[in-house]
Write a protein that holds these residues in place. Structure first.
Motif, PDB file in Angstrom:
ATOM      1  N   UNK A  67     -41.433 -20.540  30.550  1.00  0.00           N
ATOM      2  CA  UNK A  67     -40.525 -21.061  31.586  1.00  0.00           C
ATOM      3  C   UNK A  67     -41.297 -21.707  32.719  1.00  0.00           C
ATOM      4  N   UNK A  68     -42.373 -21.061  33.152  1.00  0.00           N
ATOM      5  CA  UNK A  68     -43.193 -21.627  34.222  1.00  0.00           C
ATOM      6  C   UNK A  68     -43.778 -22.963  33.775  1.00  0.00           C
ATOM      7  N   UNK A  69     -44.277 -22.995  32.535  1.00  0.00           N
ATOM      8  CA  UNK A  69     -44.852 -24.239  32.003  1.00  0.00           C
ATOM      9  C   UNK A  69     -43.808 -25.352  31.974  1.00  0.00           C
ATOM     10  N   UNK A  70     -42.603 -25.011  31.509  1.00  0.00           N
ATOM     11  CA  UNK A  70     -41.536 -26.016  31.390  1.00  0.00           C
ATOM     12  C   UNK A  70     -41.056 -26.500  32.748  1.00  0.00           C
ATOM     13  N   UNK A  71     -41.017 -25.598  33.735  1.00  0.00           N
ATOM     14  CA  UNK A  71     -40.571 -25.981  35.072  1.00  0.00           C
ATOM     15  C   UNK A  71     -41.572 -26.893  35.766  1.00  0.00           C
ATOM     16  N   UNK A  72     -42.851 -26.689  35.478  1.00  0.00           N
ATOM     17  CA  UNK A  72     -43.892 -27.514  36.087  1.00  0.00           C
ATOM     18  C   UNK A  72     -44.072 -28.840  35.352  1.00  0.00           C
ATOM     19  N   UNK A  77     -39.796 -29.326  27.002  1.00  0.00           N
ATOM     20  CA  UNK A  77     -40.467 -28.260  26.263  1.00  0.00           C
ATOM     21  C   UNK A  77     -39.432 -27.258  25.750  1.00  0.00           C
ATOM     22  N   UNK A  78     -39.533 -26.923  24.479  1.00  0.00           N
ATOM     23  CA  UNK A  78     -38.684 -25.896  23.868  1.00  0.00           C
ATOM     24  C   UNK A  78     -39.560 -24.712  23.484  1.00  0.00           C
ATOM     25  N   UNK A  79     -38.949 -23.538  23.379  1.00  0.00           N
ATOM     26  CA  UNK A  79     -39.661 -22.326  22.958  1.00  0.00           C
ATOM     27  C   UNK A  79     -39.006 -21.796  21.689  1.00  0.00           C
ATOM     28  N   UNK A  80     -39.798 -21.704  20.619  1.00  0.00           N
ATOM     29  CA  UNK A  80     -39.277 -21.401  19.280  1.00  0.00           C
ATOM     30  C   UNK A  80     -39.868 -20.106  18.730  1.00  0.00           C
ATOM     31  N   UNK A  81     -39.015 -19.290  18.128  1.00  0.00           N
ATOM     32  CA  UNK A  81     -39.453 -18.092  17.406  1.00  0.00           C
ATOM     33  C   UNK A  81     -39.605 -18.470  15.940  1.00  0.00           C
ATOM     34  N   UNK A  82     -40.815 -18.325  15.412  1.00  0.00           N
ATOM     35  CA  UNK A  82     -41.112 -18.793  14.056  1.00  0.00           C
ATOM     36  C   UNK A  82     -40.954 -17.678  13.028  1.00  0.00           C
ATOM     37  N   UNK A  83     -40.458 -18.019  11.847  1.00  0.00           N
ATOM     38  CA  UNK A  83     -40.421 -17.121  10.679  1.00  0.00           C
ATOM     39  C   UNK A  83     -40.000 -15.687  11.009  1.00  0.00           C
ATOM     40  N   UNK A  84     -38.800 -15.502  11.463  1.00  0.00           N
ATOM     41  CA  UNK A  84     -38.322 -14.150  11.749  1.00  0.00           C
ATOM     42  C   UNK A  84     -37.259 -13.741  10.730  1.00  0.00           C
ATOM     43  N   UNK A  85     -37.369 -12.520  10.228  1.00  0.00           N
ATOM     44  CA  UNK A  85     -36.417 -11.993   9.258  1.00  0.00           C
ATOM     45  C   UNK A  85     -35.466 -10.975   9.875  1.00  0.00           C
ATOM     46  N   UNK A  86     -35.752 -10.576  11.107  1.00  0.00           N
ATOM     47  CA  UNK A  86     -35.038  -9.493  11.780  1.00  0.00           C
ATOM     48  C   UNK A  86     -33.933 -10.060  12.688  1.00  0.00           C
ATOM     49  N   UNK A  87     -32.683  -9.876  12.316  1.00  0.00           N
ATOM     50  CA  UNK A  87     -31.557 -10.408  13.087  1.00  0.00           C
ATOM     51  C   UNK A  87     -31.555  -9.877  14.514  1.00  0.00           C
TER      52      UNK A  87
END
Length: 284
Positions: A67-72, A77-87
């Motif tokens: 969030x800090x990176x995106x605000x500056x 910028x998007x933040x993505x969770x990769x390859x998750x099997x856990x709902x």
């Protein structure tokens, strides 16, 4: 501008024939380096974390840093969770501030993959979060997910159409012959399959296993419709090799602020190379 959903970014990439690079980052320095690369190249950026990195750094720390990176930043910028099997973990990440998630149910039969993906899409839609799913199985190792080459299956173009229609998923990672990790030889990419899937579906496609694919093959994948390319192993290796070299040059240097400087630079330069390769320079 804050973190944004990757859905409109990827739709724009698909429409205009370029790819956005998604980088798996494991430390604050790696995150800062790829953000600097995006700023310097005026490229849209997708920050990614694996489930292992979420457990290692902590979900809240990751989201706060992103969030800090995106605000500056002056680029999206998007933040993505990769390859998750856990709902449950996917839902917690979305609520914490992730703007994109991947439900990986590709190891299950088609019908179960549909149902698991649909469940995530329903929650994500209400939160304005992008969802990525996988059809077929990408070979190699991603955190604790290991797929032997013999078990890697290519995505069926007609199944891709049915899958998207039934789940409403906005981005799809079809298995087309790439693998996670560094390739032992030339990757056996099915370019015709990419083109056929692209022509049959209307959503952005994702290229997994982007580390080590020869440049001309990456360009061809992007030209055929891959709107997102994941890079993990090459980035991690560049970061670690730089630190190793720093200790070889000066074994007595124990200040992380010194040896992290060249490590960040190595990551930034590699990130810029990948961004230029995918054609997203100046697309922010």
């Amino acid at each position: 501008m804050g973190l944004v959903s990757s859905t409109p970014l990827l739709q724009e990439a698909r429409k205009n024939g370029y790819g956005i690079v998604a980088f798996n980052v494991h430390t604050l320095e790696m995150m800062q380096a790829v953000v600097d690369a995006a700023e310097e190249s005026r490229s849209p950026l997708i920050l990614q974390s694996t489930v292992g990195t979420v457990k290692h750094l902590g979900m809240d720390y990751l989201v706060a840093c992103a969030r800090v990176a995106a605000e500056k930043a002056t680029v999206p910028i998007a933040l993505h969770l990769d390859h998750c099997q856990d709902f449950d973990l996917i839902v917690r990440c979305m609520r914490a501030g992730y703007t994109s998630v991947m439900i990986d149910a590709s190891m299950h039969p088609f019908e179960e993959n549909v149902q698991r993906t649909k469940k995530v899409v329903e929650v994500a839609k209400a939160l304005g979060v992008n969802v990525e799913a996988e059809l077929g199985k990408v070979g190699g190792v991603e955190d604790d997910i290991v797929v032997d080459e013999a078990d890697a299956l290519l995505a069926d173009p007609l199944e891709c159409v049915e899958f998207i229609e039934r789940t409403g998923v906005p981005t799809l990672a079809p298995a087309i012959g790439t693998a996670h990790g560094i390739y032992k030889g030339e990757p056996n990419i099915d370019f015709h399959r990419i083109e056929e899937i692209y022509n049959r579906v209307g959503i952005p496609l994702v290229l997994h296993g982007g580390s080590g694919i020869p440049a001309e093959q990456v360009r061809r994948c992007v030209s055929l419709g891959m709107a997102k390319m994941n890079v993990a192993t090459e980035l991690k290796n560049a970061f670690s090799e730089s630190i190793k070299q720093s200790f070889l040059n000066d074994p007595s240097e124990l200040d992380p602020r010194k040896y992290m400087v060249p490590a960040k630079e190595a990551v930034k330069q590699l990130a810029k190379q990948k961004m230029e390769l995918c054609g997203c320079f100046g697309r922010a």
